[in-house]
Design an enzyme around this catalytic site. Structure first.
Site, PDB file in Angstrom:
ATOM      1  N   HIS A  13       0.880  -1.223   0.007  1.00  0.00           N
ATOM      2  CA  HIS A  13      -0.088   0.036  -0.108  1.00  0.00           C
ATOM      3  C   HIS A  13       0.951   1.260   0.067  1.00  0.00           C
ATOM      4  CE1 HIS A  13      -3.850   2.270   1.439  1.00  0.00           C
ATOM      5  NE2 HIS A  13      -2.718   3.173   0.964  1.00  0.00           N
ATOM      6  N   HIS A  15       1.723   5.369  -1.555  1.00  0.00           N
ATOM      7  CA  HIS A  15       1.458   6.555  -2.414  1.00  0.00           C
ATOM      8  C   HIS A  15       2.406   7.229  -2.772  1.00  0.00           C
ATOM      9  CE1 HIS A  15      -2.693   6.888  -0.923  1.00  0.00           C
ATOM     10  NE2 HIS A  15      -2.291   6.133   0.072  1.00  0.00           N
ATOM     11  N   ARG A  17       2.180   9.697  -5.776  1.00  0.00           N
ATOM     12  CA  ARG A  17       1.854  10.918  -6.314  1.00  0.00           C
ATOM     13  C   ARG A  17       2.099  10.793  -7.845  1.00  0.00           C
ATOM     14  NH1 ARG A  17      -1.081  11.091  -2.209  1.00  0.00           N
ATOM     15  NH2 ARG A  17      -0.284  11.960  -0.254  1.00  0.00           N
ATOM     16  N   ASN A  41      -5.210   7.321  -6.088  1.00  0.00           N
ATOM     17  CA  ASN A  41      -5.795   8.624  -5.789  1.00  0.00           C
ATOM     18  C   ASN A  41      -5.229   9.940  -6.102  1.00  0.00           C
ATOM     19  OD1 ASN A  41      -3.898   8.202  -3.725  1.00  0.00           O
ATOM     20  ND2 ASN A  41      -5.171   9.192  -2.210  1.00  0.00           N
ATOM     21  N   LYS A  99      -9.545   0.132  -5.703  1.00  0.00           N
ATOM     22  CA  LYS A  99      -9.600   0.583  -4.182  1.00  0.00           C
ATOM     23  C   LYS A  99     -10.622   1.325  -4.273  1.00  0.00           C
ATOM     24  CE  LYS A  99      -7.828   2.393  -0.605  1.00  0.00           C
ATOM     25  NZ  LYS A  99      -6.577   3.021  -0.059  1.00  0.00           N
ATOM     26  N   HIS A 136     -10.449   1.289   1.863  1.00  0.00           N
ATOM     27  CA  HIS A 136     -10.095   2.173   2.982  1.00  0.00           C
ATOM     28  C   HIS A 136     -11.460   2.335   3.811  1.00  0.00           C
ATOM     29  CE1 HIS A 136      -8.524   6.194   4.595  1.00  0.00           C
ATOM     30  NE2 HIS A 136      -9.780   6.123   5.229  1.00  0.00           N
ATOM     31  N   HIS A 174      -4.369  -0.525   6.023  1.00  0.00           N
ATOM     32  CA  HIS A 174      -3.982   0.416   7.092  1.00  0.00           C
ATOM     33  C   HIS A 174      -4.970   0.237   8.339  1.00  0.00           C
ATOM     34  CE1 HIS A 174      -6.848   3.109   5.028  1.00  0.00           C
ATOM     35  NE2 HIS A 174      -5.849   3.453   4.312  1.00  0.00           N
ATOM     36  N   LEU A 219      -4.599   9.112   8.176  1.00  0.00           N
ATOM     37  CA  LEU A 219      -6.200   8.471   8.194  1.00  0.00           C
ATOM     38  C   LEU A 219      -5.826   7.266   7.769  1.00  0.00           C
ATOM     39  CD1 LEU A 219      -8.390  11.505   6.487  1.00  0.00           C
ATOM     40  CD2 LEU A 219      -8.266  10.573   8.795  1.00  0.00           C
ATOM     41  N   ASP A 247       1.332   2.536   3.595  1.00  0.00           N
ATOM     42  CA  ASP A 247       0.795   3.766   3.387  1.00  0.00           C
ATOM     43  C   ASP A 247       1.641   4.987   3.288  1.00  0.00           C
ATOM     44  OD1 ASP A 247      -1.684   5.017   2.835  1.00  0.00           O
ATOM     45  OD2 ASP A 247      -2.386   5.232   4.857  1.00  0.00           O
ATOM     46  N   HIS A 251       3.223  14.434   1.430  1.00  0.00           N
ATOM     47  CA  HIS A 251       2.809  15.681   1.445  1.00  0.00           C
ATOM     48  C   HIS A 251       3.816  16.751   1.722  1.00  0.00           C
ATOM     49  CE1 HIS A 251      -1.537  14.676   1.136  1.00  0.00           C
ATOM     50  NE2 HIS A 251      -1.044  13.697   2.109  1.00  0.00           N
ATOM     51  N   ALA A 263      -3.488  14.918   5.525  1.00  0.00           N
ATOM     52  CA  ALA A 263      -3.606  13.494   6.325  1.00  0.00           C
ATOM     53  C   ALA A 263      -2.380  12.763   5.435  1.00  0.00           C
ATOM     54  CB  ALA A 263      -4.782  13.039   6.300  1.00  0.00           C
TER      55      ALA A 263
HETATM   56  C1  NCD Z   1      -3.414   9.189   2.035  1.00  0.00           C
HETATM   57  C2  NCD Z   1      -2.891  10.099   1.083  1.00  0.00           C
HETATM   58  O1  NCD Z   1      -2.325  11.306   1.230  1.00  0.00           O
HETATM   59  O2  NCD Z   1      -3.136  10.070  -0.008  1.00  0.00           O
HETATM   60  N1  NCD Z   1      -3.469   9.826   3.389  1.00  0.00           N
HETATM   61  C3  NCD Z   1      -3.305   9.068   4.661  1.00  0.00           C
HETATM   62  O3  NCD Z   1      -3.600   9.676   5.452  1.00  0.00           O
HETATM   63  N2  NCD Z   1      -3.117   7.842   4.590  1.00  0.00           N
HETATM   64  C4  NCD Z   1      -4.754   8.523   1.629  1.00  0.00           C
HETATM   65  C5  NCD Z   1      -5.398   7.418   2.597  1.00  0.00           C
HETATM   66  O4  NCD Z   1      -4.475   6.501   2.400  1.00  0.00           O
HETATM   67  O5  NCD Z   1      -6.247   7.743   3.327  1.00  0.00           O
HETATM   68 ZN    ZN Z   2      -3.194   5.069   1.657  1.00  0.00          ZN
END
Ligand code: NCD
Ligand code: ZN
Length: 346
Positions: A13, A15, A17, A41, A99, A136, A174, A219, A247, A251, A263
């Site tokens: 899992h 991200h 970007r 996402n 997802k 999620h 998560h 989150l 996860d 950011h 988050a």
């Molecule tokens: C994730 C994100 O920033 O894309 N943020 C997070 O707090 N985990 C989205 C997600 O997995 O909920």
């Molecule tokens: Zn995530």
């Protein structure tokens, strides 16, 4: 134990970007992991097979020369996803999951699902074709306490879903609560869960220790200590239902340290070391390899990696920040020491 050599792990899992953020984030993961399930996402979300395949190419292009890494792509489920899209995804051979973001649950979830029952034809096609459903697991709505959202999701959405589409292979992503651990542990073999480093190491007190701590905000939000203990016990239990999914959700610093902070914890730079620290805290380092390198591949029906990595018992300090898309980013555990360090690949 002074060193730990194990099968190279995967991140189930992640991200990463797009654009400049992708180029900044990806090398941190590719250093550690052979493969990762790439979350869809983006803005706009990756809802179609063709988009996922283009995104995959951008990821491969962003990989620094000499780094081997395989992105395992996913699609973002919406109210309007057609069952045929599942066939296209499956037939591509490069898409490994779909997802669920309940609309409004988290970062870039506006296009998410408003009522899962609308998606049942898609979910039935996924069950037929063996496509994994990544969930999620939080209910939404301003009337629901943020700390109760996962437990309520299990009762209100997940239990009915499993009864209605029994053959569906699903991963509750998560997990953060004792309720999620109990539910997944007691479910059939088609139900599994990923676990992040922050939910193994931190409880909700970390959000407020000495002041407001935006870099601990993700989150689903961190929970009470009893839940952290349950989640870490699941990760270290040896059960094949639980596997590594960082996860890691980058950011920029200014988006976290803000009046309305985003988050997500950026755990990629020290992911494996963070898990090793958590496992060692309960005397379970001997179970790290199965959690990090075996259970996820087995669940997804993929071969386990054959290469190896080594963790050294060597204290180091996680950098306070890294460059990120024209600014900087603060990793999880920034400025703090970790007792294990991943040995650089020769
Ligand atoms: C994730 C994100 O920033 O894309 N943020 C997070 O707090 N985990 C989205 C997600 O997995 O909920
Ligand atoms: Zn995530």
């Amino acid at each position: 134990m002074q060193s730990l050599t194990m099968t190279r792990p995967d991140d189930w899992h992640l991200h990463v970007r797009d654009g400049a953020a992708l180029s900044a984030a990806l090398p941190h993961t590719a250093r550690q992991f052979a493969r990762a399930i790439i979350m869809p996402n983006l803005k706009p979300p990756v809802t179609r097979t063709a988009q996922a395949l283009e995104y995959r190419q951008r990821i491969l292009q962003a990989l620094p020369a000499g780094m081997a890494f395989e992105p395992l792509m996913t699609l973002y489920l919406t109210d309007n996803t057609a069952p045929d899209e599942i066939d296209r995804a499956m037939d591509s051979g490069l898409i490994y999951g779909v997802k669920l973001y309940p609309a409004g649950a988290t970062t870039n979830s506006d296009a998410g699902v408003t009522d899962l029952r609308r998606c049942y034809p898609v979910l039935e096609r996924m069950a037929e074709r063996g496509m994994v459903f990544q969930i999620h697991g939080e209910v939404t709505g301003s009337d629901v306490d943020p700390f109760d959202r996962e437990a309520l999701f299990i009762e209100q959405i997940l239990k009915p879903l499993i009864a209605d589409v029994p053959g569906l292979k699903l991963v509750l992503e998560h997990i953060t609560t004792r309720q999620a651990v109990d539910f997944v542990s007691g479910a059939a073999d088609n139900v599994a869960a990923t676990i992040t480093p922050q939910h193994c190491l931190l409880n909700r007190g970390a959000l407020f220790s000495g002041g407001l701590r935006p870099h601990h905000y993700c989150l689903p939000v961190l929970k009470r200590e009893q839940h952290r203990e349950a989640v870490l016990a699941a990760a270290t239990s040896g059960s094949a239902k639980f596997f590594l999914g960082t996860d890691s959700a980058p950011h920029a610093r200014h988006d976290k340290e803000s009046d309305c902070g985003c988050a997500g914890c950026f755990s990629a730079p020290a992911a494996l070391e963070l898990y090793a620290t958590a496992f060692e805290s309960v005397g379970a380092l001997d179970r790290l390899e199965a959690f990090a390198s075996h259970h996820g591949a087995d669940f997804y029906g993929l071969p386990r990696n054959t290469s190896q990595i080594t963790l050294l018992k060597e204290s180091w300090t996680v950098p306070g920040e890294f460059p990120y898309a024209g600014g900087s980013i603060v990793p999880l555990h920034a400025g703090q020491q970790l007792p294990w360090r991943l040995q650089d690949i020769q």
